[in-house]
Design an enzyme around this catalytic site. Structure first.
Site, PDB file in Angstrom:
ATOM      1  CG  LEU A 513      48.871  44.636  44.695  1.00 35.98           C
ATOM      2  CD1 LEU A 513      49.492  43.656  43.720  1.00 35.98           C
ATOM      3  CD2 LEU A 513      49.225  46.062  44.310  1.00 35.98           C
ATOM      4  CB  VAL A 521      46.522  40.007  45.242  1.00 34.21           C
ATOM      5  CG1 VAL A 521      47.800  40.067  44.403  1.00 34.21           C
ATOM      6  CG2 VAL A 521      45.647  38.850  44.790  1.00 34.21           C
ATOM      7  CE  LYS A 535      44.498  33.611  43.874  1.00 34.30           C
ATOM      8  NZ  LYS A 535      44.038  32.955  42.624  1.00 34.30           N
ATOM      9  CG  ASP A 632      36.023  32.988  37.743  1.00 32.65           C
ATOM     10  OD1 ASP A 632      34.943  33.520  37.411  1.00 32.65           O
ATOM     11  OD2 ASP A 632      36.584  33.190  38.833  1.00 32.65           O
TER      12      ASP A 632
END
Length: 823
Positions: A513, A521, A535, A632
């Protein structure tokens, strides 16, 4: 003559004249619903036929911008400006002037002539010769309140010899049929107009495939090719020895179904809004188009950014090259190891929640069978490739297929379970995966206890080591007992590496992905058919075991509609893997900063995304039992679900504040340039206001469709914040709005820009709390005027190169910095 008598005569004459005038006016204005033979006809410009209760009208009209004239039927109750035409007589033979005349001849045929051209009909009906020897004085054509134009041959209007319902054009209304009469061979179909200006027969046709040995289903054709197919669920089909058809029934609401030049739509009239409201439309997603993934495959409409086609169990892509290039029309063929050996241990694998395969291809329907009997029925026949058992209103149906399985669509919630036949090898492999999965879910005691103990030991060692450098003002990462509490959460699963490898097809690039600084991922599918995002942290990534455990502990405690949900994790050797809920539309930045996909985000959707992110931050900062500082926040960490709802992800750098703690300081700065607040980037101080600064940047990027650190064409030294601030001061803030937005609400956009500028103010104390931001965005609180923002100008990398950044980088929005000494 006496004067009084003269006055009475004159007055009586006036009254008689008025009465006669009123009578004539009434006769002239009186609406009619019938045309009779040799007495009344309908002329262009001479009024319309109106059904008794004024529900429908019939007359001459010109569609759209055309000047040609047609005879049609339309709703009279819904007319505001444009006619909603439901039937057209001469759709392929228009009249080029207003000389049309509609009449009925002595054979009971409706005939349309142009003036002075009665010998050459423009259009006419056909009536069988067996009913043409009728009394012409009893012939009539009447427009009924159903919208049906009927020719009757008797005075009581009981014997009909022709009706418009038998000859539909592009629209289905109540009382009309779509289907076939087996006895006469007549078929009722809907065919689109050529265009809004031309009701001629178009390219798209909706017809019912009346399979006598399987379930009926609708097909929409483009020319002779299948374009869309309906689901064969509980639809009100009527089947008997003479006919199979669908009849639109329902309440008293005004409802119609129409075939356009690309879709079939069902609409209902809204009296309050004076407009048609869409109830259903198809095709919409790419998986709605017939055979999008070819034979023996399934199409998942929620897979927007990865390949949407998957082979059924026991099958592989016919062309690997096409599959890798996201072209699945070639479909799938039997795997060499999956070739069926009839009776040699073969069985079935369940494919959950699907739209039925095409029943017009090798399907057979039997009633009165249980699910087990249906399975045995298929198993006994070596040609049977799949079966499906369903119950509706007490009736149990068994559907079996004996050929390729076509046009299978995977639903998120609804749908039926399809059982695909596989050989013993594939069946055993699938059973091993399923047993392993169930064992992990059902027998948690020993393996989970071992994993928890091992994890506790690792965490305790990590915490002991970390105490040397821990800042006493705050908590660096989650305490060991908190992590243990999360790991004993029954909703959090531990997956073994074999399950992850099988789910991602050995971390296939086809399933990737995306990737970033911490690894890649992948899209995965668990043995229970659940789609997940896997992930996988790179062994060379900046995120170590501490960050990984921190992310596990943090996300496991968070439950909110605007946060990505953690399903489980895997730790084995050097492998550190998170299993998260699957977000089919990837990240917000994949739409915002793509020149073609940006147009999918209209202003309404962008405003919904802004509000959704704000609600997610509100939960993190205030409503959860832990106060979480994300550290983040950026557009690439905002993921989008099937309905484009935003979900905040990537909590590897998150911090937990306890009690009344408002701020912390670190010598290890993490985050992404372009989104970091000044006090954090320069001094290492972070708080909830650090996230607020990042959210302000995200809002400006959503409004403008530009990256914060991208070049400004008018001033290359200025970043997005600087450009917006400059335009705000000049009273031209709306100039920053993304040019792909065709329409937007200026008040909402200006409110978002003003709130964003409040979020990016230089002094953190001036930035509003997220609770105030939510009220400002909703309009319940008026935002104050913003003060000067931080970071108005871009850094000149050519003059001052930061060793942590790649040389010549034009934009560093997506570069996550995991370690940086405070200057």
């Amino acid at each position: 003559m006496p004067l009084f008598h003269t006055y009475k005569v004159a007055n009586a004459q006036k009254m008689l004249f008025k009465a006669l005038l009123l009578f004539l006016l009434f006769r002239f204005c009186e609406s009619r619903d019938t045309i009779t033979w040799n007495q009344e006809q309908l002329k262009d410009g001479g009024g319309v036929l109106v059904s008794k209760q004024s529900k429908f009208e019939l007359g001459f009209f010109s569609p759209g911008n055309s000047s040609y004239r047609y005879v049609g039927i339309w709703y009279s109750q819904t007319e505001v400006s444009n006619k909603t035409v439901v039937w057209v007589a001469n759709r392929n033979n228009p009249i080029n002037d207003t000389s049309g005349v509609l009449t009925i001849n002595r054979y009971g045929e409706l005939v349309l002539y142009a003036y002075n051209m009665e010998s050459t009909p423009i259009w006419s009906t056909y009536v069988s010769r067996s009913v043409q020897n009728v009394n012409t004085t009893t012939l009539s054509a009447q427009l009924l309140d159903t919208g049906n134009l009927v020719v009757f041959q008797d005075n009581n209007n009981e014997i009909s010899i022709w009706q418009s319902f038998d000859h539909p054009t592009d629209t289905l209304i109540r009382g009309m049929k779509v289907g076939v009469n087996w006895k006469s061979g007549q078929e009722w179909v809907l065919t689109s107009w050529k265009s809004q200006d031309d009701p001629g027969t178009g390219d798209y046709t909706l017809r019912l495939y009346p399979n006598q040995i399987a379930s009926p289903q609708f097909f929409m054709y483009k020319g002779s090719s299948k374009y869309w197919r309906s689901d064969t669920g509980p639809i009100d089909f009527v089947t008997n020895q003479e006919e199979t058809y669908y009849l639109m029934n329902g309440t008293n609401t005004i409802t119609r179904a129409t075939v356009t030049d690309s879709a079939v739509e069902r609409l209902t009239w809204d009296d309050g809004g004076l407009q048609w409201e869409e109830d259903f439309s198809a095709p919409k997603s790419r998986c709605d188009w017939y055979g999008q993934c070819g034979a023996n495959s399934k199409c998942s409409p929620d897979n927007v950014n990865v390949f949407w086609c998957d082979c059924l169990p026991g099958y592989v892509p016919k062309s690997i090259s096409d599959w890798n290039h996201k072209n699945g029309t070639g479909g799938c063929v039997s795997n060499r190891l999956g070739l069926l050996k009839c009776g040699d241990g073969d069985g079935f694998v369940k494919v959950a929640r699907v739209k039925y395969p095409d029943t017009s291809i090798g399907a057979l329907l039997k009633s009165g069978m249980s699910a087990k009997e249906c399975e045995q029925e298929c198993l006994r026949n070596c040609s049977c490739t799949a079966y499906l058992s369903t119950e509706y209103e007490g009736l149990v149906d068994c559907l079996t297929w004996y050929d390729d399985l076509m046009d299978i669509l995977v639903y998120t919630e609804v749908g039926q379970d399809l059982y695909v036949r596989v050989n013993a090898t594939v069946l055993a492999a699938n059973a091993r995966r399923s047993e392993g999965f169930l064992e992990r879910r059902g027998m948690l005691a020993i393996p989970i206890l071992s994993a928890v103990l091992a994890l506790v030991l690792i965490i305790m060692l990590a915490c002991w080591w970390g105490k040397k450098n821990r800042n006493t003002k705050g908590i660096d990462f989650v305490e060991a007992d908190e992590l243990v509490e999360n790991q004993t959460n029954p909703e959090l699963q531990f997956f073994d590496l074999d399950t992850i490898i099988a789910a991602t097809d050995h971390f296939s690039r086809v399933n990737e992905l995306g990737h970033g600084g911490f690894g890649s991922v992948y899209k995965g599918q668990l043995p229970n058919e659940e789609k997940v995002a896997v992930k996988r942290l790179s062994q060379t990534s900046g995120q170590g075991i501490k960050e990984f455990k921190n992310e596990v502990a943090v996300i496991a405690r968070l439950q909110h509609r605007n946060l990505v949900k953690l399903l489980g994790c895997c730790i084995k050797g050097e492998e550190r893997i998170l299993v998260l809920e699957y977000m089919p539309n990837k990240s917000l930045n994949s739409f915002l900063f793509d020149s073609t996909r940006r147009s999918f985000l209209d202003w309404e959707k962008r405003f919904e995304i802004i509000n959704g992110i704000a609600r997610g931050i509100l939960y993190l900062h205030q409503d959860s039992r832990l106060r979480i500082i994300h550290r983040d926040l950026k557009t690439s960490n905002i993921l989008l679900d099937t309905k484009m709802n935003p979900k905040i992800s990537d909590f590897g750098m998150a911090r937990i504040f306890h009690g009344d703690q408002l701020q912390d300081k670190t010598s290890r700065i993490v985050g992404t340039y372009g989104y970091m607040s000044p006090e954090y980037a320069i001094f290492g101080r972070f708080s909830t206001k650090s996230d607020i600064f990042s959210f302000g940047i995200i809002m400006l990027e959503i409004v403008s469709g530009r990256k914060n650190n991208g070049y400004d064409l008018e001033d290359p030294s200025m970043n997005l914040i600087g450009r917006v601030w400059e335009l705000w001061g000049e009273g031209r803030a709306l100039d920053i709005v993304d040019s792909t937005l065709k329409s937007y609400k200026p008040n909402e956009v200006m409110r978002c820009i003003q709130v964003a500028l409040l979020c990016v103010q230089e002094d953190s104390k001036d930035r509003p709390a997220i609770s105030a931001i939510v009220f400002m965005l909703s309009g319940e609180l008026s935002p104050p005027l913003p003060k000067h923002p931080a970071f108005v100008y871009r850094r000149d990398f050519s003059a001052d190169v930061d060793p942590l950044l790649p040389n010549g980088s034009d934009s560093v929005n997506d570069l996550t910095i995991t370690t940086m000494e405070v200057r």
